[in-house]
Scaffold this active site. Sequence first.
Site, short mmCIF file in Angstrom:
data_model
loop_
_atom_site.label_atom_id
_atom_site.label_comp_id
_atom_site.label_asym_id
_atom_site.label_seq_id
_atom_site.Cartn_x
_atom_site.Cartn_y
_atom_site.Cartn_z
N VAL A 217 36.52 -5.60 -21.47
CA VAL A 217 37.98 -5.62 -21.57
C VAL A 217 38.40 -6.78 -20.65
O VAL A 217 38.35 -6.64 -19.43
CB VAL A 217 38.60 -4.28 -21.12
CG1 VAL A 217 40.11 -4.37 -21.09
CG2 VAL A 217 38.14 -3.15 -22.04
N PRO A 218 38.75 -7.92 -21.24
CA PRO A 218 38.81 -9.18 -20.48
C PRO A 218 40.05 -9.36 -19.59
O PRO A 218 40.88 -10.24 -19.81
CB PRO A 218 38.77 -10.23 -21.59
CG PRO A 218 39.44 -9.57 -22.74
CD PRO A 218 39.02 -8.12 -22.66
N CYS A 219 40.12 -8.58 -18.54
CA CYS A 219 41.25 -8.72 -17.61
C CYS A 219 41.19 -10.05 -16.87
O CYS A 219 42.20 -10.50 -16.33
CB CYS A 219 41.32 -7.54 -16.65
SG CYS A 219 39.83 -7.29 -15.68
N HIS A 220 40.02 -10.71 -16.86
CA HIS A 220 39.93 -12.02 -16.21
C HIS A 220 40.74 -13.08 -16.96
O HIS A 220 41.03 -14.13 -16.40
CB HIS A 220 38.46 -12.46 -16.10
CG HIS A 220 37.75 -12.62 -17.42
ND1 HIS A 220 37.24 -11.55 -18.12
CD2 HIS A 220 37.51 -13.72 -18.16
CE1 HIS A 220 36.68 -11.99 -19.23
NE2 HIS A 220 36.83 -13.31 -19.29
N ARG A 221 41.16 -12.79 -18.18
CA ARG A 221 41.95 -13.74 -18.97
C ARG A 221 43.46 -13.64 -18.70
O ARG A 221 44.24 -14.33 -19.34
CB ARG A 221 41.69 -13.53 -20.46
CG ARG A 221 40.25 -13.83 -20.86
CD ARG A 221 40.00 -13.62 -22.34
NE ARG A 221 38.58 -13.72 -22.61
CZ ARG A 221 37.97 -13.14 -23.63
NH1 ARG A 221 38.67 -12.41 -24.50
NH2 ARG A 221 36.67 -13.26 -23.79
#
Length: 157
Positions: A116-120
């Site tokens: 779940v790409p919270c780094h984006r």
Amino acid sequence: MFLDTPIGFLQIEASERGLTKVQKVDLPAHTEPGNDIVERCKIQLTEYFNKQRTNFDLPMDFAGKSDFMIRVWEELQKIPYGHTVSYSKIAHDIAQPNAVRAVGLANKHNPLAIIVPCHRVIGKSGNLTGYFYGLETKRELLELENPKAFAKQGELF
């Protein structure tokens, strides 16, 4: 189970329904063997770090998490590989434009790093902000996905 990656060790856990944890840890500890979902996750993360995968096809188990957090995490999964959006855009997209801080809190409590790409998610100004594994790790993940846009100054590619 643990996976050694370019950003450090990732601890991976899953229920029979889906992934429950993908978290960066300092050192691996003894754990029980993982199930098929954990093994699939390890393969897919390895492909991701080798630039052979741009999205993940894994079941997720968010049991016990709030509806708001799940909505945020579902929205994060729509952010294309190599792209970023702001916290305020996520809040707008889930029809809660005044919930920018709550979106940040949901990102902070994301149990499935990278998957779940919270780094984006970045600040409205375009600055890298708030990543629970540190801004350097966030930059490394973004640079992996889009080297031209996120390379450190002084680097060509």
